[in-house]
Write a protein that holds these residues in place. Structure first.
Motif, mmCIF file in Angstrom:
data_model
loop_
_atom_site.group_PDB
_atom_site.id
_atom_site.type_symbol
_atom_site.label_atom_id
_atom_site.label_comp_id
_atom_site.label_asym_id
_atom_site.label_seq_id
_atom_site.Cartn_x
_atom_site.Cartn_y
_atom_site.Cartn_z
ATOM 1 N N SER A 432 36.203 44.998 38.524
ATOM 2 C CA SER A 432 36.272 43.717 37.813
ATOM 3 C C SER A 432 35.882 42.558 38.729
ATOM 4 O O SER A 432 35.457 41.512 38.263
ATOM 5 N N ALA A 433 36.050 42.740 40.039
ATOM 6 C CA ALA A 433 35.642 41.704 41.005
ATOM 7 C C ALA A 433 35.326 42.422 42.306
ATOM 8 O O ALA A 433 35.921 43.478 42.576
ATOM 9 N N PRO A 434 34.427 41.897 43.132
ATOM 10 C CA PRO A 434 34.141 42.582 44.394
ATOM 11 C C PRO A 434 35.376 42.557 45.294
ATOM 12 O O PRO A 434 36.007 41.499 45.426
ATOM 13 N N PRO A 435 35.762 43.690 45.896
ATOM 14 C CA PRO A 435 36.953 43.679 46.765
ATOM 15 C C PRO A 435 36.620 42.997 48.096
ATOM 16 O O PRO A 435 35.478 43.046 48.526
ATOM 17 N N PRO A 436 37.627 42.358 48.743
ATOM 18 C CA PRO A 436 37.352 41.747 50.047
ATOM 19 C C PRO A 436 37.159 42.827 51.107
ATOM 20 O O PRO A 436 37.562 43.986 50.900
ATOM 21 N N ALA A 437 36.578 42.472 52.227
ATOM 22 C CA ALA A 437 36.340 43.459 53.287
ATOM 23 C C ALA A 437 37.630 43.771 54.034
ATOM 24 O O ALA A 437 37.744 44.804 54.686
ATOM 25 N N THR A 438 38.628 42.884 53.915
ATOM 26 C CA THR A 438 39.877 43.087 54.656
ATOM 27 C C THR A 438 40.899 43.817 53.785
ATOM 28 O O THR A 438 40.683 44.012 52.597
ATOM 29 N N TYR A 439 42.046 44.172 54.396
ATOM 30 C CA TYR A 439 43.106 44.892 53.695
ATOM 31 C C TYR A 439 43.611 44.079 52.506
ATOM 32 O O TYR A 439 43.774 42.874 52.587
ATOM 33 N N ASP A 440 43.863 44.799 51.420
ATOM 34 C CA ASP A 440 44.164 44.091 50.189
ATOM 35 C C ASP A 440 44.927 45.047 49.291
ATOM 36 O O ASP A 440 44.532 46.200 49.140
ATOM 37 N N GLU A 441 46.046 44.596 48.727
ATOM 38 C CA GLU A 441 46.860 45.506 47.919
ATOM 39 C C GLU A 441 46.657 45.296 46.426
ATOM 40 O O GLU A 441 47.359 45.883 45.623
ATOM 41 N N ASP A 442 45.688 44.457 46.081
ATOM 42 C CA ASP A 442 45.480 44.187 44.657
ATOM 43 C C ASP A 442 44.898 45.399 43.941
ATOM 44 O O ASP A 442 44.210 46.212 44.532
ATOM 45 N N GLU A 443 45.189 45.464 42.640
ATOM 46 C CA GLU A 443 44.551 46.489 41.821
ATOM 47 C C GLU A 443 43.417 45.809 41.060
ATOM 48 O O GLU A 443 43.509 44.639 40.710
ATOM 49 N N TYR A 444 42.339 46.530 40.829
ATOM 50 C CA TYR A 444 41.185 46.001 40.093
ATOM 51 C C TYR A 444 41.000 46.830 38.836
ATOM 52 O O TYR A 444 41.375 48.005 38.809
ATOM 53 N N SER A 445 40.353 46.228 37.807
ATOM 54 C CA SER A 445 40.026 47.049 36.632
ATOM 55 C C SER A 445 38.654 47.661 36.851
ATOM 56 O O SER A 445 37.835 47.132 37.605
ATOM 57 N N LEU A 446 38.473 48.751 36.145
ATOM 58 C CA LEU A 446 37.192 49.450 36.245
ATOM 59 C C LEU A 446 36.222 48.812 35.243
ATOM 60 O O LEU A 446 36.518 48.718 34.055
#
Ligand code: SPV
Ligand code: MG
Length: 473
Positions: A432-446
Motif C-alpha cells: 500500500s506504500a513503499p516501506p522505509p529502508a530502516t527498521y519498521d514495525e508497521d503492517e502494510y496492505s497488499l
C-alpha cells in the motif's frame, strides 16, 4: 549428562574444582547462573534458612522437599550434606534411595553421632562414631543406591574434634575401603596447613574434598597444588543474603519508607526473570486452551537448481548447519506455540523426517503447484493457520512477529529485493506504500502480487510464509 556423572567428573578432573552452597531453589538458580559447576546443600544453611539449629533438627522429609525444588530448577549437580545419615544405617538407606529418586547427585555423611552439632560449635566435646559402625553405614548406602553414578562422600571430623592427624588418615582410609567415592576432610583451623599435611600423607586412594570456611584466604592455586579435588564454599550464599536483608530491614524499619533502599535492592522485574515469568506465556501458547494454532507446510516439490543434492530427497531435507531445513522450520513453529503441524509431501515424500506431524500427499506434484499442494491438505485448513514453504530459512523473530498480527491474512515480505540484480523469478509484491529502508514495525496492505510486476512497482518478495486467521481461512 546426569547430575551424578557431572559430579563424578568434577571429582575426578585434572584440576581442583569448586562448588557453592545453596539453600533453596532461588539460591541454586543464582549459583548455576553464575557458572559455578555444582551446589553444596549445607545442613547449616538449610536449617538456618528454615528457622532451625544445625543439630539434626531439620527432618529428612523437610530436606528432601527442598532438594526436590532445587533439582527441578537446576541442571548442575547437587551434593547434599546428609549429616550423620539421619540416624542408623537403615535410616541412611532410606535417605539414599530418596535422593536417587530426586536426581540428587551425591550425599556426604560425617562420622559424628546423631544428633550431631555443627563442626564450629563446641567441637572438642563432640563424639565420633566408632569406625566400624560408620563403615557399615557407608556400605549400607552404597548397597542401595539406585543410580549407579550416585556419589557417596565420607567426611571425617577427626581434626574438628581434636583427635589428630593419625586418626583422620586412618579413618579416611577405612572409609575408602568401605566403598566411599570420595573423602571430605574438615578442619576449623584458620590456615590450610593441616589439610596440606593430610594431603601429603593420605595418598590418592580417593578424591579429597575440603571446606575452607575458616581458611578462606588460601589462594586458589594452593588447593590445586595440594591435590584437592573439590573445594566447597559451604555457606557464603546464605551469609550474603542475611547481611543484605538485615541492612534493608533496618533501613525500612527506621525510616518507615523503602525510598532509601530501592537503589540497591534487586528490581521486581529481576524476580520475574528469576522465576521465568516469560516462560509461562510461552507454554500457555503451546498448551493453553486458546492455543489452536496450526501450520501447513508445503514440501511436495523437488526444489529447483540443486541437482545432485536433491537426487534422493526434496530440497527442504538438505541439512543446513547439520539440521534439515524443514526440521528447523518445525522446531521454530513449535517454539512459537504451533502444535498441530501438517506437511504436504510429493517428491521423495518418504525422505521427510519431521516426527509428530500429520502428512498429506500431493501425488501430482510434478504437474501442479503450491495451490494444489495446499488443497491436498484441505482437511487441515480450519481456524488460525500458518502456511509456509518447507525450504524456508528465516530467523525465528519473524515467525514471532507473524503470530502477533491481527490481520485476516498476513504475508511475510522481504523488502531487500536482491532479485532485481540476480533476475530470479519470485512472487513480487506491491504494498500500500513503499516501506522505509530502516527498521519498521508497521503492517502494510497488499496492493498486488505477481511474478510479473514491473521493477518500479515492486516493493519486495513474498518469502513463502504467511498466516491466516480463522476469518481469513
Ligand atoms: C555445612 O555446611 O553444613 C557443613 C560444613 O557441614 S560446616 O558448617 O563447616 O560444618
Ligand atoms: Mg553440615
Amino acid at each position: 549428562m546426569k547430575a551424578s556423572q557431572q559430579l563424578r567428573q568434577l571429582l575426578c578432573g585434572e584440576s581442583c574444582e569448586q562448588i557453592l552452597e545453596a539453600h533453596n531453589a532461588l539460591s541454586a538458580t543464582i549459583v548455576e547462573a553464575a557458572g559455578v559447576p555444582g551446589i553444596w546443600v549445607s545442613s547449616l544453611t538449610l536449617s538456618c534458612a528454615n528457622g532451625l539449629r544445625d543439630n539434626s533438627e531439620l527432618t529428612m522429609t523437610q530436606a528432601l522437599e527442598i532438594l526436590e525444588s532445587m533439582t527441578a530448577r537446576v541442571e548442575i549437580p547437587i551434593l547434599f550434606d546428609g549429616d550423620t545419615g539421619y540416624g542408623h544405617f537403615n535410616h541412611f538407606q532410606q535417605l539414599v534411595r530418596r535422593l536417587c529418586l530426586r536426581g540428587v547427585a551425591g550425599v556426604c555423611i560425617e562420622d559424628k553421632v546423631f544428633p550431631k552439632t555443627n563442626s564450629f560449635l563446641r567441637s572438642e566435646q563432640q563424639k565420633l562414631a566408632p569406625v566400624e559402625e560408620f563403615c557399615g553405614k557407608i556400605r549400607a548406602g552404597k548397597d542401595c543406591q539406585t543410580d549407579p553414578d550416585f556419589v557417596l562422600v565420607a567426611r571425617t571430623e577427626a581434626l574438628i574434634t581434636g583427635l589428630g592427624m593419625e586418626c583422620a588418615i586412618e579413618r579416611a582410609e577405612r572409609y575408602v575401603e568401605a566403598g566411599a567415592d570420595a573423602v571430605l576432610i574438615h578442619s576449623k583451623d584458620s590456615s590450610f596447613a593441616p589439610i596440606q599435611e593430610f594431603m601429603r600423607r593420605f595418598g590418592d586412594a580417593a578424591p579429597v574434598i575440603c571446606v575452607p570456611t575458616t581458611y578462606y584466604s588460601t589462594p586458589p592455586e594452593a588447593f590445586d597444588h595440594a591435590g584437592i579435588a573439590l573445594v566447597i564454599w559451604a555457606n557464603q550464599m546464605l551469609r550474603a543474603g542475611v547481611d543484605a536483608m538485615q541492612r534493608v530491614a533496618a533501613r525500612i524499619g527506621e525510616s518507615g519508607s523503602a525510598r532509601d533502599v530501592e537503589d540497591f535492592i534487586a528490581p521486581v522485574k529481576e524476580l520475574f526473570r528469576l522465576q521465568d515469568a516469560d516462560g509461562l506465556s510461552q507454554i500457555d501458547r503451546t498448551y493453553g486452551q486458546n492455543s489452536t494454532w496450526k501450520a501447513v507446510v508445503l514440501a511436495a516439490s523437488r526444489g529447483e537448481g540443486l541437482d545432485a543434492l536433491t537426487s534422493d530427497r526434496p530440497k527442504c531435507m538438505i541439512p543446513v548447519r547439520g539440521i534439515p531445513v524443514i526440521e528447523k522450520l518445525v522446531q521454530n513453529l513449535r517454539a512459537e506455540g504451533v502444535r498441530d503441524i501438517s506437511i504436504v509431501r510429493g517428491y521423495c515424500g518418504e525422505a521427510l523426517s519431521p516426527e509428530g506431524a500429520t502428512y498429506y500427499d500431493n501425488p501430482r506434484w510434478q504437474q501442479t503447484g503450491e495451490i494444489a499442494s495446499l488443497a491436498s491438505a484441505r482437511a487441515a485448513l480450519k481456524g488460525d493457520i500458518v502456511f509456509a514453504y518447507g525450504d524456508l530459512i528465516f530467523k525465528r523473530y519473524i515467525l514471532h512477529e507473524l503470530m502477533t498480527s491481527g490481520a485476516a491474512i498476513t504475508l511475510v515480505v522481504d523488502a531487500s529485493k536482491p532479485f532485481l540484480d540476480t533476475g530470479r523469478r519470485v512472487d513480487r509484491v506491491t504494498l500500500s506504500a513503499p516501506p522505509p529502508a530502516t527498521y519498521d514495525e508497521d503492517e502494510y496492505s497488499l496492493a498486488a502480487i505477481s511474478a510479473d510486476l514491473p521493477d518500479a512497482e515492486t516493493h519486495g518478495e513474498w518469502i513463502g510464509l504467511g498466516r491466516s486467521s480463522a476469518e481469513g481461512t
